[in-house]
Design a protein around this motif. Structure first.
Motif, PDB file in Angstrom:
ATOM      1  N   GLY A   1       0.809  -1.215   0.000  1.00  0.00           N
ATOM      2  CA  GLY A   1       0.000   0.000   0.000  1.00  0.00           C
ATOM      3  C   GLY A   1       0.836   1.254   0.000  1.00  0.00           C
ATOM      4  N   LEU A   2       1.947   1.226   0.727  1.00  0.00           N
ATOM      5  CA  LEU A   2       2.825   2.399   0.791  1.00  0.00           C
ATOM      6  C   LEU A   2       3.363   2.755  -0.592  1.00  0.00           C
ATOM      7  N   TYR A   3       3.859   1.747  -1.317  1.00  0.00           N
ATOM      8  CA  TYR A   3       4.429   2.038  -2.636  1.00  0.00           C
ATOM      9  C   TYR A   3       3.353   2.469  -3.629  1.00  0.00           C
ATOM     10  N   GLU A   4       2.149   1.966  -3.493  1.00  0.00           N
ATOM     11  CA  GLU A   4       1.090   2.408  -4.395  1.00  0.00           C
ATOM     12  C   GLU A   4       0.656   3.838  -4.058  1.00  0.00           C
ATOM     13  N   ARG A   5       0.527   4.154  -2.779  1.00  0.00           N
ATOM     14  CA  ARG A   5       0.130   5.521  -2.384  1.00  0.00           C
ATOM     15  C   ARG A   5       1.152   6.548  -2.835  1.00  0.00           C
ATOM     16  N   HIS A   6       2.423   6.182  -2.781  1.00  0.00           N
ATOM     17  CA  HIS A   6       3.494   7.150  -3.050  1.00  0.00           C
ATOM     18  C   HIS A   6       4.288   6.790  -4.305  1.00  0.00           C
ATOM     19  N   ALA A   7       3.628   6.124  -5.247  1.00  0.00           N
ATOM     20  CA  ALA A   7       4.322   5.640  -6.445  1.00  0.00           C
ATOM     21  C   ALA A   7       4.989   6.768  -7.222  1.00  0.00           C
ATOM     22  N   LEU A   8       4.299   7.875  -7.413  1.00  0.00           N
ATOM     23  CA  LEU A   8       4.871   8.957  -8.208  1.00  0.00           C
ATOM     24  C   LEU A   8       6.010   9.642  -7.474  1.00  0.00           C
ATOM     25  N   ALA A   9       5.901   9.746  -6.147  1.00  0.00           N
ATOM     26  CA  ALA A   9       7.004  10.299  -5.359  1.00  0.00           C
ATOM     27  C   ALA A   9       8.219   9.383  -5.436  1.00  0.00           C
ATOM     28  N   PHE A  10       7.989   8.072  -5.354  1.00  0.00           N
ATOM     29  CA  PHE A  10       9.091   7.116  -5.485  1.00  0.00           C
ATOM     30  C   PHE A  10       9.768   7.265  -6.843  1.00  0.00           C
ATOM     31  N   ASP A  11       8.974   7.376  -7.874  1.00  0.00           N
ATOM     32  CA  ASP A  11       9.541   7.507  -9.215  1.00  0.00           C
ATOM     33  C   ASP A  11      10.373   8.779  -9.343  1.00  0.00           C
ATOM     34  N   ARG A  12       9.886   9.869  -8.761  1.00  0.00           N
ATOM     35  CA  ARG A  12      10.648  11.131  -8.815  1.00  0.00           C
ATOM     36  C   ARG A  12      11.960  11.019  -8.064  1.00  0.00           C
ATOM     37  N   GLN A  13      11.933  10.327  -6.937  1.00  0.00           N
ATOM     38  CA  GLN A  13      13.100  10.308  -6.054  1.00  0.00           C
ATOM     39  C   GLN A  13      14.091   9.192  -6.373  1.00  0.00           C
ATOM     40  N   ARG A  14      13.645   8.190  -7.128  1.00  0.00           N
ATOM     41  CA  ARG A  14      14.537   7.075  -7.441  1.00  0.00           C
ATOM     42  C   ARG A  14      15.706   7.589  -8.265  1.00  0.00           C
ATOM     43  N   GLY A  15      16.905   7.392  -7.768  1.00  0.00           N
ATOM     44  CA  GLY A  15      18.084   7.919  -8.437  1.00  0.00           C
ATOM     45  C   GLY A  15      18.257   7.359  -9.838  1.00  0.00           C
ATOM     46  N   ARG A  16      18.542   8.192 -10.773  1.00  0.00           N
ATOM     47  CA  ARG A  16      18.835   7.744 -12.133  1.00  0.00           C
ATOM     48  C   ARG A  16      20.345   7.669 -12.375  1.00  0.00           C
ATOM     49  N   ARG A  17      21.133   8.130 -11.389  1.00  0.00           N
ATOM     50  CA  ARG A  17      22.591   7.987 -11.515  1.00  0.00           C
ATOM     51  C   ARG A  17      22.900   6.502 -11.375  1.00  0.00           C
ATOM     52  N   PHE A  18      23.439   5.915 -12.421  1.00  0.00           N
ATOM     53  CA  PHE A  18      23.442   4.467 -12.570  1.00  0.00           C
ATOM     54  C   PHE A  18      24.697   3.836 -11.965  1.00  0.00           C
ATOM     55  N   PHE A  19      24.867   3.975 -10.645  1.00  0.00           N
ATOM     56  CA  PHE A  19      26.034   3.364 -10.002  1.00  0.00           C
ATOM     57  C   PHE A  19      25.889   1.846  -9.856  1.00  0.00           C
ATOM     58  N   GLU A  20      24.686   1.325 -10.135  1.00  0.00           N
ATOM     59  CA  GLU A  20      24.477  -0.125 -10.092  1.00  0.00           C
ATOM     60  C   GLU A  20      25.014  -0.840 -11.339  1.00  0.00           C
ATOM     61  N   LYS A  21      25.419  -0.087 -12.349  1.00  0.00           N
ATOM     62  CA  LYS A  21      25.770  -0.689 -13.638  1.00  0.00           C
ATOM     63  C   LYS A  21      26.837  -1.774 -13.540  1.00  0.00           C
ATOM     64  N   PRO A  22      27.917  -1.618 -12.768  1.00  0.00           N
ATOM     65  CA  PRO A  22      28.898  -2.708 -12.714  1.00  0.00           C
ATOM     66  C   PRO A  22      28.301  -4.028 -12.252  1.00  0.00           C
ATOM     67  N   TRP A  23      27.361  -3.974 -11.296  1.00  0.00           N
ATOM     68  CA  TRP A  23      26.726  -5.207 -10.843  1.00  0.00           C
ATOM     69  C   TRP A  23      25.761  -5.748 -11.895  1.00  0.00           C
ATOM     70  N   LEU A  24      25.058  -4.871 -12.577  1.00  0.00           N
ATOM     71  CA  LEU A  24      24.174  -5.330 -13.640  1.00  0.00           C
ATOM     72  C   LEU A  24      24.977  -5.995 -14.748  1.00  0.00           C
ATOM     73  N   ASP A  25      26.142  -5.445 -15.039  1.00  0.00           N
ATOM     74  CA  ASP A  25      27.011  -6.038 -16.057  1.00  0.00           C
ATOM     75  C   ASP A  25      27.523  -7.411 -15.616  1.00  0.00           C
ATOM     76  N   ARG A  26      27.851  -7.559 -14.333  1.00  0.00           N
ATOM     77  CA  ARG A  26      28.287  -8.865 -13.835  1.00  0.00           C
ATOM     78  C   ARG A  26      27.157  -9.877 -13.908  1.00  0.00           C
ATOM     79  N   PHE A  27      25.963  -9.420 -13.591  1.00  0.00           N
ATOM     80  CA  PHE A  27      24.779 -10.273 -13.643  1.00  0.00           C
ATOM     81  C   PHE A  27      24.510 -10.763 -15.064  1.00  0.00           C
ATOM     82  N   THR A  28      24.570  -9.872 -16.031  1.00  0.00           N
ATOM     83  CA  THR A  28      24.194 -10.223 -17.402  1.00  0.00           C
ATOM     84  C   THR A  28      25.365 -10.726 -18.234  1.00  0.00           C
ATOM     85  N   GLY A  29      26.591 -10.575 -17.745  1.00  0.00           N
ATOM     86  CA  GLY A  29      27.770 -10.915 -18.543  1.00  0.00           C
ATOM     87  C   GLY A  29      27.713 -12.254 -19.253  1.00  0.00           C
ATOM     88  N   PRO A  30      27.370 -13.348 -18.544  1.00  0.00           N
ATOM     89  CA  PRO A  30      27.356 -14.662 -19.204  1.00  0.00           C
ATOM     90  C   PRO A  30      26.089 -14.939 -20.020  1.00  0.00           C
TER      91      PRO A  30
END
Length: 199
Positions: free
Chosen positions: A9-38
């Motif tokens: 319920g929390l994420y549905e009530r505040h979905a647009l706020a979450f979307d605004r605040q979710r960082g788009r600076r992609f520091f997760e990319k090295p892990w995503l690359d490790r995940f998808t590498g093979p």
């Protein structure tokens, strides 16, 4: 209803706020690359708790993977459908996920740790049921067992974690071998990250 049960319920009530605040600076990319590498080009990936799809699922779609995103928030799934219409988006509770098909990659990034401990334990058979032979699995947890409460938009935000030893056991029992474990990775915003592979 306890705080874990209020997450949907929390994420549905505040979905647009979450979307605004979710960082788009992609520091997760090295892990995503490790995940998808093979993974082979165009491999199928199940994003469990995909949120608004950015930046993680968006990067996977841009790389040509066949993404299926699942989230309990109707509003967040709606944003995904508008932004990435070529992917598949499903409104569903991960705890009851039963798609009847298997994927080459499974990701539960900053989503799985909102579940209560027993619900987390019950997710490992769900992971296994959706994993193709050799599938990659990446998820985030806490660094140690226990509940950690945060806050979002003035409401309590529940996080829970099992002990690392229990995650290792649950992975092994579900047919996954740990590839990498990084507790509180400073290069990834302090996230505790598990990367595993199915037999």
């Amino acid at each position: 209803m306890d705080e874990a049960d209020r997450i949907i319920g929390l994420y549905e009530r505040h979905a647009l706020a979450f979307d605004r605040q979710r960082g788009r600076r992609f520091f997760e990319k090295p892990w995503l690359d490790r995940f998808t590498g093979p993974l082979s080009p165009g491999a199928s990936i199940l994003d469990i708790g995909c949120g608004s799809g950015e930046p993680m699922a968006a990067a996977l779609v841009a790389s040509g993977f066949a993404v299926t995103g699942v989230d309990s928030s109707k509003t967040l799934i709606g944003l995904c459908k508008v932004r990435m219409p070529s992917a598949e988006w499903i409104e569903a509770d991960m705890r009851r996920l039963a798609l009847g098909r298997r994927f080459q990659g499974l990701m539960a990034w900053h989503s799985f740790f909102h579940l209560a401990a027993d619900d987390q334990r019950a997710m490992f058979p769900v992971f296994a049921a959706h994993a193709a032979p050799g599938a990659r699995l990446v998820f985030t947890s806490g660094p140690k067992a226990g509940i950690a409460m945060g806050e979002f938009e003035g409401e309590p935000l529940y996080h829970d974690s099992l002990a690392p030893e229990e995650y290792r056991r649950l992975l092994a029992e579900s047919g996954f071998a740990v590839v990498s474990f990084a507790p509180e990775d400073p290069a990834c915003g302090g996230a505790t990250i598990w990367l595993a592979q199915a037999a």
